[in-house]
Scaffold this active site. Sequence first.
Site, mmCIF file in Angstrom:
data_model
loop_
_atom_site.group_PDB
_atom_site.id
_atom_site.type_symbol
_atom_site.label_atom_id
_atom_site.label_comp_id
_atom_site.label_asym_id
_atom_site.label_seq_id
_atom_site.Cartn_x
_atom_site.Cartn_y
_atom_site.Cartn_z
ATOM 1 N N ALA A 33 -17.542 13.019 -47.262
ATOM 2 C CA ALA A 33 -17.963 14.532 -47.273
ATOM 3 C C ALA A 33 -16.749 15.165 -47.450
ATOM 4 O O ALA A 33 -15.416 15.088 -47.260
ATOM 5 C CB ALA A 33 -18.816 14.771 -45.996
ATOM 6 N N ASN A 34 -16.878 16.761 -47.638
ATOM 7 C CA ASN A 34 -15.917 17.664 -47.728
ATOM 8 C C ASN A 34 -16.368 18.656 -46.543
ATOM 9 O O ASN A 34 -17.204 18.694 -46.227
ATOM 10 C CB ASN A 34 -16.090 18.669 -48.814
ATOM 11 N N ARG A 35 -15.369 18.975 -46.121
ATOM 12 C CA ARG A 35 -15.508 20.120 -44.979
ATOM 13 C C ARG A 35 -16.084 21.434 -45.538
ATOM 14 O O ARG A 35 -15.541 22.174 -46.536
ATOM 15 C CB ARG A 35 -14.201 20.582 -44.344
#
Length: 228
Positions: A33-35
């Site tokens: 995932a991305n932040r």
Amino acid sequence: LAASAASAVLAGIRMLVTSGPTHEPIDPVRYLANRSSGKQGHAIAAAAAAAGADVTLVSGPVSLPDPPGVRTVHVETARQMLAAVEERLPVDVAVCAAAVADWRPEAEGSQKLKKDGSGAIPQLRLTENPDILQTLSQHHTLRPRLVVGFAAETETVIEHARAKLARKGCDLIVANDVSAASGVMGGDRNRVHLVSPEGVETWAEMAKTEVASRLVAHIGERLKAAAR
Ligand code: CTP
Ligand code: CA
């Protein structure tokens, strides 16, 4: 009277907003995932609805409530986000604020990956995700009149944003510095530069909700100018 006039700047406008991260499954219990908190994208959807737009928010997994007055579609992966976006076309305006994972594991394991006791490290093969902003910007038949992207950068923010604007073919990039020192990621404040073919406009640091309402006003201006 002033308030009601300001609140109707996007009356009759159909708008799509993407927000939050995407989760790309590795196996049933793990993901890449991305932040992203989704705060900026959700605030834009809420502000646009408050300005009279008919808003669909396509959101990755976030811990925020659905904004009031907004049709919210929940997705997990980039491919689901793209499908949900394409399903809503045509729209007048698209704002891509999601932090989409650029890559996903090539194959999702059907069972949990297990340590086998030998210390062997699994090797993840990645493949590129579809680019939602670029798909919208370069859509042959249903391109929104105005396509707005974001640029999350940790250095040379404006140069990178200019390159993205050209590469993707959107009309406007909202560039923000997401380096750790900026405190933007997960925080409530943002400092942005509006980068378009017409030039660069740098805004002072302000609350993400304030960035959202100013951006909505700016979008209203652009639509008005384009209609003239
Ligand atoms: N974006 C998207 N789909 C992707 C990747 C990005 O819609 N698969 C959108 C984001 O929502 C944002 C813009 O593209 O509006 C820029 O995202 P960013 O991550 O800053 O840029 P990338 O083009 O992915 O390049 P890089 O991550 O290498 O800087
Ligand atoms: Ca990216």
